[in-house]
Design a protein around this motif. Structure first.
Motif, mmCIF file in Angstrom:
data_model
loop_
_atom_site.group_PDB
_atom_site.id
_atom_site.type_symbol
_atom_site.label_atom_id
_atom_site.label_comp_id
_atom_site.label_asym_id
_atom_site.label_seq_id
_atom_site.Cartn_x
_atom_site.Cartn_y
_atom_site.Cartn_z
ATOM 1 N N ALA A 109 0.828 -1.227 0.000
ATOM 2 C CA ALA A 109 0.000 0.000 0.000
ATOM 3 C C ALA A 109 0.853 1.264 0.000
ATOM 4 C CB ALA A 109 -0.978 0.032 1.172
ATOM 5 N N TYR A 110 2.179 1.106 -0.198
ATOM 6 C CA TYR A 110 3.080 2.255 -0.344
ATOM 7 C C TYR A 110 3.850 2.104 -1.651
ATOM 8 C CZ TYR A 110 2.170 3.496 4.518
ATOM 9 O OH TYR A 110 1.546 3.857 5.687
ATOM 10 N N ARG A 111 4.210 3.245 -2.232
ATOM 11 C CA ARG A 111 4.886 3.239 -3.523
ATOM 12 C C ARG A 111 6.090 4.177 -3.466
ATOM 13 N NH1 ARG A 111 1.042 5.716 -6.990
ATOM 14 N NH2 ARG A 111 0.052 3.695 -7.349
ATOM 15 N N LEU A 112 7.188 3.766 -4.125
ATOM 16 C CA LEU A 112 8.380 4.615 -4.172
ATOM 17 C C LEU A 112 8.112 5.798 -5.098
ATOM 18 C CD1 LEU A 112 11.316 4.908 -3.205
ATOM 19 C CD2 LEU A 112 12.033 3.691 -5.280
ATOM 20 N N THR A 113 8.060 6.981 -4.500
ATOM 21 C CA THR A 113 7.833 8.216 -5.256
ATOM 22 C C THR A 113 9.037 9.120 -5.023
ATOM 23 O OG1 THR A 113 5.448 8.002 -4.876
ATOM 24 C CG2 THR A 113 6.255 10.140 -5.643
ATOM 25 N N GLY A 114 9.856 9.285 -6.054
ATOM 26 C CA GLY A 114 11.117 10.004 -5.870
ATOM 27 C C GLY A 114 12.056 9.147 -5.047
ATOM 28 N N THR A 140 -6.938 6.098 3.777
ATOM 29 C CA THR A 140 -6.274 6.139 5.079
ATOM 30 C C THR A 140 -4.800 5.804 4.885
ATOM 31 O OG1 THR A 140 -6.793 3.809 5.529
ATOM 32 C CG2 THR A 140 -8.382 5.462 6.293
ATOM 33 N N GLU A 141 -4.004 5.995 5.924
ATOM 34 C CA GLU A 141 -2.566 5.733 5.838
ATOM 35 C C GLU A 141 -2.328 4.240 5.640
ATOM 36 O OE1 GLU A 141 1.455 6.796 5.706
ATOM 37 O OE2 GLU A 141 -0.304 8.092 5.793
ATOM 38 N N GLY A 142 -1.846 3.875 4.455
ATOM 39 C CA GLY A 142 -1.542 2.484 4.168
ATOM 40 C C GLY A 142 -2.741 1.636 3.780
ATOM 41 N N SER A 143 -3.913 2.237 3.660
ATOM 42 C CA SER A 143 -5.107 1.460 3.316
ATOM 43 C C SER A 143 -6.226 2.407 2.888
ATOM 44 C CB SER A 143 -5.541 0.615 4.518
ATOM 45 O OG SER A 143 -6.618 -0.235 4.163
ATOM 46 N N PHE A 144 -7.474 1.926 2.946
ATOM 47 C CA PHE A 144 -8.647 2.760 2.656
ATOM 48 C C PHE A 144 -9.856 2.108 3.316
ATOM 49 C CE2 PHE A 144 -8.800 -0.509 -0.529
ATOM 50 C CZ PHE A 144 -10.144 -0.725 -0.780
ATOM 51 N N ARG A 145 -10.939 2.852 3.411
ATOM 52 C CA ARG A 145 -12.180 2.284 3.958
ATOM 53 C C ARG A 145 -13.357 2.748 3.104
ATOM 54 N NH1 ARG A 145 -11.363 6.654 7.673
ATOM 55 N NH2 ARG A 145 -13.140 8.091 7.621
ATOM 56 N N CYS A 146 -14.451 2.026 3.193
ATOM 57 C CA CYS A 146 -15.652 2.357 2.442
ATOM 58 C C CYS A 146 -16.730 2.813 3.414
ATOM 59 C CB CYS A 146 -16.132 1.144 1.644
ATOM 60 S SG CYS A 146 -14.972 0.642 0.344
ATOM 61 N N ASP A 147 -17.107 4.083 3.331
ATOM 62 C CA ASP A 147 -18.156 4.648 4.183
ATOM 63 C C ASP A 147 -19.457 4.728 3.402
ATOM 64 O OD1 ASP A 147 -16.254 5.012 6.172
ATOM 65 O OD2 ASP A 147 -15.796 7.072 5.547
ATOM 66 N N CYS A 148 -20.555 4.629 4.134
ATOM 67 C CA CYS A 148 -21.866 4.783 3.487
ATOM 68 C C CYS A 148 -22.092 6.246 3.120
ATOM 69 C CB CYS A 148 -22.976 4.316 4.423
ATOM 70 S SG CYS A 148 -22.982 2.521 4.694
ATOM 71 N N ALA A 149 -22.754 6.460 1.989
ATOM 72 C CA ALA A 149 -23.060 7.821 1.540
ATOM 73 C C ALA A 149 -24.040 8.475 2.512
ATOM 74 C CB ALA A 149 -23.649 7.786 0.134
ATOM 75 N N LYS A 150 -24.177 9.782 2.385
ATOM 76 C CA LYS A 150 -25.073 10.526 3.266
ATOM 77 C C LYS A 150 -26.506 10.038 3.080
ATOM 78 C CE LYS A 150 -26.293 15.242 4.601
ATOM 79 N NZ LYS A 150 -26.114 16.692 4.304
ATOM 80 N N GLY A 151 -27.169 9.808 4.208
ATOM 81 C CA GLY A 151 -28.534 9.319 4.160
ATOM 82 C C GLY A 151 -28.625 7.808 4.165
ATOM 83 N N TYR A 152 -27.448 7.120 4.254
ATOM 84 C CA TYR A 152 -27.414 5.667 4.277
ATOM 85 C C TYR A 152 -26.710 5.179 5.527
ATOM 86 C CZ TYR A 152 -28.894 5.592 -0.640
ATOM 87 O OH TYR A 152 -29.596 5.744 -1.803
ATOM 88 N N ILE A 153 -27.069 3.998 5.992
ATOM 89 C CA ILE A 153 -26.415 3.375 7.143
ATOM 90 C C ILE A 153 -26.025 1.956 6.760
ATOM 91 C CG2 ILE A 153 -27.614 4.765 8.880
ATOM 92 C CD1 ILE A 153 -29.535 2.421 9.290
ATOM 93 N N ARG A 154 -24.989 1.424 7.463
ATOM 94 C CA ARG A 154 -24.522 0.069 7.149
ATOM 95 C C ARG A 154 -25.316 -0.960 7.953
ATOM 96 N NH1 ARG A 154 -20.506 -1.612 4.235
ATOM 97 N NH2 ARG A 154 -19.630 0.498 4.101
#
Length: 238
Positions: A109-114, A140-154
C-alpha cells in the motif's frame, strides 16, 4: 590564649589545605568513558563501548561494525558508548535509518515516489475501490475504507437508505421545537391567570367564558401551526 593574628594564620592554612585536597581529587577524577587514568587527560583503560586512542577514549560506532545487531524491522542508532535499535517507518519493509526515505523496500500500500515510500491513494488509483453503489471511498494511511453515503447506514455489511420517520407517525409532542415550548409556557401562564380571575369572581359567568375562550384561542393557535406542518409534510410525501 591565642591572639587574633594567630587565628587568622590558622584559618588561612586550613583554607589552603582544603583547596589542595579539592584540586588533588579533581586531578585524579577520570572522564565517564574512562575506567582508569593517570591524569584527567590521560586515560589508561576505557569503559565498554569505548576505544583507547592516544590516551583518549573514542566512542565505538557499533552500527558501522558487526557489534550493532538489530532485527530486520529496526535500524541501528549509535549512542555514546552504546547503540539503540529503533523501529522502521510504517512505509518500510526493512530500513537503514529514520523516515520513509531510508526504506530498503516499500511496504504494501506504499509506492516509491522520488526517494520516498509514500502512501498509495487507493480511492483515486482504483476505479472500484468500494463495490457498493452507495459507498464512498475514504483513503487512510496504508489502506482505505468504504463509508456509506449521506442518508445511508450500514446494515449486514451493506449500505441501506436510512428510514425517515414521517411527521404523521410521530406523536403530538415528539418533535416539539424550542419556540413551541415558549408558546406552551405562555399559554400555561395565561390559563393560570384566567383561572385565578375566575376564582376571584366566584364563578361569574362572564369571567368563566373569558377563561374558556382564552384556553380555546391559545390551544387553537398552537395546534393550527402544528397542523399546517403536518399537512405540508404529508403533501410533500405524496
Amino acid at each position: 590564649m591565642v591572639e587574633r593574628g594567630e587565628w587568622r594564620l590558622v584559618c588561612l592554612l586550613l583554607h589552603a589545605a582544603w583547596l589542595c585536597f579539592v584540586l588533588t581529587a579533581e586531578a585524579r577524577t577520570c572522564p565517564p568513558s574512562c575506567n582508569k587514568c593517570s591524569a584527567p587527560d590521560q586515560c589508561d583503560e576505557c569503559g565498554g563501548g569505548w576505544l583507547l586512542h592516544n590516551g583518549t577514549c573514542v566512542d565505538i560506532d557499533e552500527c558501522g561494525t558487526k557489534l550493532g545487531v538489530c532485527s530486520s524491522d529496526t535500524y541501528c542508532l549509535n549512542t555514546a558508548g552504546s547503540y539503540e535499535c529503533r523501529k522502521c517507518d510504517v512505509a518500510c519493509v526493512g530500513c537503514m535509518g529514520s523516515g520513509p526515505a531510508r526504506c530498503r523496500k516499500c511496504a504494501p500500500a506504499y509506492r516509491l515516489t522520488g526517494f520516498k515510500c509514500l502512501d498509495i491513494d487507493e480511492c483515486s488509483d482504483l476505479v472500484l475501490a468500494c463495490s457498493g453503489l452507495d459507498e464512498i471511498c475514504a483513503n487512510t494511511e496504508g489502506s482505505f475504507r468504504c463509508d456509506c453515503a449521506k442518508g445511508y447506514i450500514r446494515k449486514d455489511n451493506v449500505c441501506v437508505k436510512k428510514q425517515q420517520t414521517s411527521v404523521l407517525d410521530k406523536g403530538l409532542f415528539e418533535d416539539i421545537q424550542d419556540d413551541e415550548v415558549v408558546v406552551l409556557q405562555q399559554m400555561f401562564v395565561g390559563v393560570l391567570l384566567c383561572a385565578l380571575g375566575t376564582l376571584a369572581a366566584k364563578g361569574d359567568l362572564v369571567y368563566t367564558s373569558m377563561f374558556i375562550g382564552a384556553i380555546a384561542a391559545m390551544a387553537g393557535y398552537w395546534l393550527s401551526d402544528r397542523g399546517d406542518r403536518i399537512l405540508d409534510s404529508y403533501l410533500k410525501g405524496h
